[in-house]
Design a protein around this motif. Structure first.
Motif, PDB file in Angstrom:
ATOM      1  N   ALA A 366      41.314  95.251 116.713  1.00 46.09           N
ATOM      2  CA  ALA A 366      41.220  93.694 117.362  1.00 46.09           C
ATOM      3  C   ALA A 366      42.691  93.294 116.715  1.00 46.09           C
ATOM      4  N   SER A 367      43.353  92.641 117.459  1.00 45.39           N
ATOM      5  CA  SER A 367      44.426  91.728 116.831  1.00 45.39           C
ATOM      6  C   SER A 367      44.340  90.436 117.631  1.00 45.39           C
ATOM      7  N   VAL A 368      44.677  89.381 116.524  1.00 40.08           N
ATOM      8  CA  VAL A 368      44.838  87.943 117.051  1.00 40.08           C
ATOM      9  C   VAL A 368      45.842  87.354 116.514  1.00 40.08           C
ATOM     10  N   PHE A 384      34.317 101.944 120.467  1.00 41.27           N
ATOM     11  CA  PHE A 384      35.779 102.363 120.927  1.00 41.27           C
ATOM     12  C   PHE A 384      36.551 101.240 121.833  1.00 41.27           C
ATOM     13  N   ASN A 385      36.472 100.207 121.445  1.00 41.79           N
ATOM     14  CA  ASN A 385      36.845  98.883 122.075  1.00 41.79           C
ATOM     15  C   ASN A 385      38.334  98.439 121.467  1.00 41.79           C
ATOM     16  N   GLU A 386      39.313  97.699 122.264  1.00 41.02           N
ATOM     17  CA  GLU A 386      40.438  97.331 121.747  1.00 41.02           C
ATOM     18  C   GLU A 386      40.489  95.944 122.216  1.00 41.02           C
ATOM     19  N   ALA A 387      40.729  95.009 121.496  1.00 40.42           N
ATOM     20  CA  ALA A 387      41.131  93.530 122.273  1.00 40.42           C
ATOM     21  C   ALA A 387      42.220  93.077 121.366  1.00 40.42           C
ATOM     22  N   ASN A 388      43.042  92.434 122.186  1.00 38.63           N
ATOM     23  CA  ASN A 388      44.324  91.787 121.830  1.00 38.63           C
ATOM     24  C   ASN A 388      44.489  90.085 122.542  1.00 38.63           C
ATOM     25  N   VAL A 389      44.514  89.413 121.462  1.00 44.58           N
ATOM     26  CA  VAL A 389      44.491  87.845 121.717  1.00 44.58           C
ATOM     27  C   VAL A 389      45.801  87.339 121.341  1.00 44.58           C
ATOM     28  N   LEU A 390      46.606  86.608 122.180  1.00 41.40           N
ATOM     29  CA  LEU A 390      47.640  85.793 121.891  1.00 41.40           C
ATOM     30  C   LEU A 390      47.911  84.438 122.487  1.00 41.40           C
TER      31      LEU A 390
END
Length: 461
Positions: A366-368, A384-390
């Motif tokens: 996860a990247s925020v 097994f998830n991936e989340a990106n927030v910008l």
């Protein structure tokens, strides 16, 4: 030379030697040598100084030099082959050295006035070095283990240091300047603790508080702080590394850092250059966490399970970041979380959670990244998830930018971006809970530019 001196030497052992020199007035010296092969040298000048040396062991050396008024020194060597060197200049100094073990060395230097030092060496082959200048400093060194080293330096006033080494092969270094409190307790083996504390040189001269507890082996802890900061490091596992730096702000910092390392091979690096910051890191089983906070009222909490990595950097005012990567009931392995917040009043929560009944949580990322004001991002993941927030740009006081990503079960990917504008809202929910065999291999991407946009994506098979 001088008047009204009292010197008593009692030698009942063999091959003992005592030398006493007294100048000025009202000096008192007592030397008792009941062991064999001991040596004592006492040199007193000034007024009303008192020295007591008791050597019941063998082959011990004691050196006491007093120059000033109303100084008191006591050396008790009941072990063998110990060395004690006490130097007191100034007034109202108090020093006690007790060596009941063998092969220990103690060096005590006291200058100015009203300092107190206590060294107790009941183990073997230990080294204690205490240097006190200015007034009203207090140092206690207790070495019941073997092969330990303790170095305490106290300059300026009102410092307090306690070093307890009950394990073996430990090293403790404490450097204090003005009104600081330090506690180092090393019950494990081959640990290293380094404390540097500089108090506030203006106002009420409020100092810092540092506590380092090392019950495991081969741990290293370094604390560097100034101006009313608090640091607590507790290393219960082995091969852990903790570095806390709370300096760099001109004024009263009042930062607080808490690091708890329960497992082995953990790394924690906390840097807080602003003031009124709070950082809490709890690590289990080989985790790494880096937290850097600049500004005011920032808060970061990192709680990790197995083999997780978290990097949190906050610059600005009143940012909050919580990273929670669990283990056991909330299974979570090999997760990574990155949070970067620049601006004011940002909030980021990352929870990579495999709580029952959703099963294990593995290999999540996860990247925020939030730049600007009034942004909020929440990420919760499972398996097994991936989340990106910008988020870049300003929200409004009534309508801040918000991104919520909630992923359960397997192999989900979600990306959300909000560039500029205000009042944007994105919600991505992929298999919100608990349906068996569903919600796998989902992907969701949402990009919003402009004002008052709303995007909601829910994927349930």
């Amino acid at each position: 030379d001088g008047d009204n001196h009292v010197s008593t030497v009692n030698q009942s052992g063999e091959n003992n030697e005592a030398e006493v020199i007294q100048d000025d007035t009202n000096q008192a010296s007592s030397v008792d040598q009941s062991g064999d092969g001991n040596y004592t040298q006492v040199d007193q000048s000034g007024d009303n100084n008192d020295s007591t040396v008791d050597q019941s062991g063998n082959d011990n050396d004691a050196y006491v030099a007093q120059d000033g008024t109303n100084n008191n020194s006591g050396v008790d060597q009941s072990g063998d082959e110990n060395y004690a060197d006490v130097l007191q200049t100034g007034d109202n100094q108090a020093s006690s050295v007790d060596q009941s073990g063998d092969g220990n060395s103690a060096y005590v230097s006291q200058a100015d006035a009203d300092n107190e030092s206590n060294v107790d060496q009941s183990g073997n082959d230990n080294l204690a070095d205490v240097a006190q200048t200015a007034t009203n400093n207090d140092s206690d060194v207790d070495q019941s283990g073997n092969g330990n080293e303790a170095y305490v330096t106290q300059v300026n006033d009102l410092n307090n240091s306690q070093v307890n080494q009950s394990g073996d092969g430990n090293l403790a270094t404490v450097d204090q300047d003005r009104g600081n409190q330090s506690t180092v307790d090393q019950s494990g083996n081959n640990n290293t603790a380094d404390v540097i504390q500089i108090g506030n040189v203006v106002g009420t001269n409020v100092g810092n508080e540092s506590t380092i507890l090392q019950s495991g082996d081969l741990n290293a802890a370094t604390v560097n702080q100034d101006d009313d900061s608090v640091s607590n490091v507790d290393q219960q596992g082995d091969l852990n590394l903790a570095t806390v730096d709370q300096t760099g702000f001109s004024g009263t910092d009042a930062n607080e850092s808490n690091v708890l390392q329960l497992g082995d091979g953990n790394i924690a690096d906390v840097t807080q250059n602003g003031n009124l910051n709070l950082s809490n890191i709890t690590q289990r089983f080989g985790n790494e966490a880096f937290v850097r906070q600049s500004g005011t009222d920032n808060e970061s909490n990192v709680d990790q399970g197995d083999s997780n990595f978290a990097d949190v950097e906050q610059s600005g005012d009143r940012n909050l970041s919580n990273v929670n990567q669990h283990h056991a009931t909330f299974e979570s392995d090999s997760n990574e979380a990155y949070v970067l917040q620049t601006g004011n009043d940002n909030v980021s929560n990352i929870n990579q959670d495999g709580s029952i009944p959703n099963g294990l949580s593995l290999d999540n990322v996860a990247s925020v990244e939030q730049s600007g004001d009034w942004n909020v991002a929440n990420v919760t993941q499972d398996d097994f998830n991936e989340a990106n927030v910008l988020q870049t740009g300003l929200g409004t006081s009534a309508n801040p930018n918000v991104v919520n990503i909630n992923q359960w079960n397997d192999s989900d990917l979600a990306n959300a971006e909000q560039h500029g504008g205000e009042g944007n809202l994105i919600n991505i929910d992929q298999e919100a809970c608990c349906s068996s065999g569903g919600g796998t291999f989902n992907s969701a991407t949402a990009i919003q530019a402009g004002s008052f946009n709303t995007t909601t994506i829910v994927q349930l098979p």
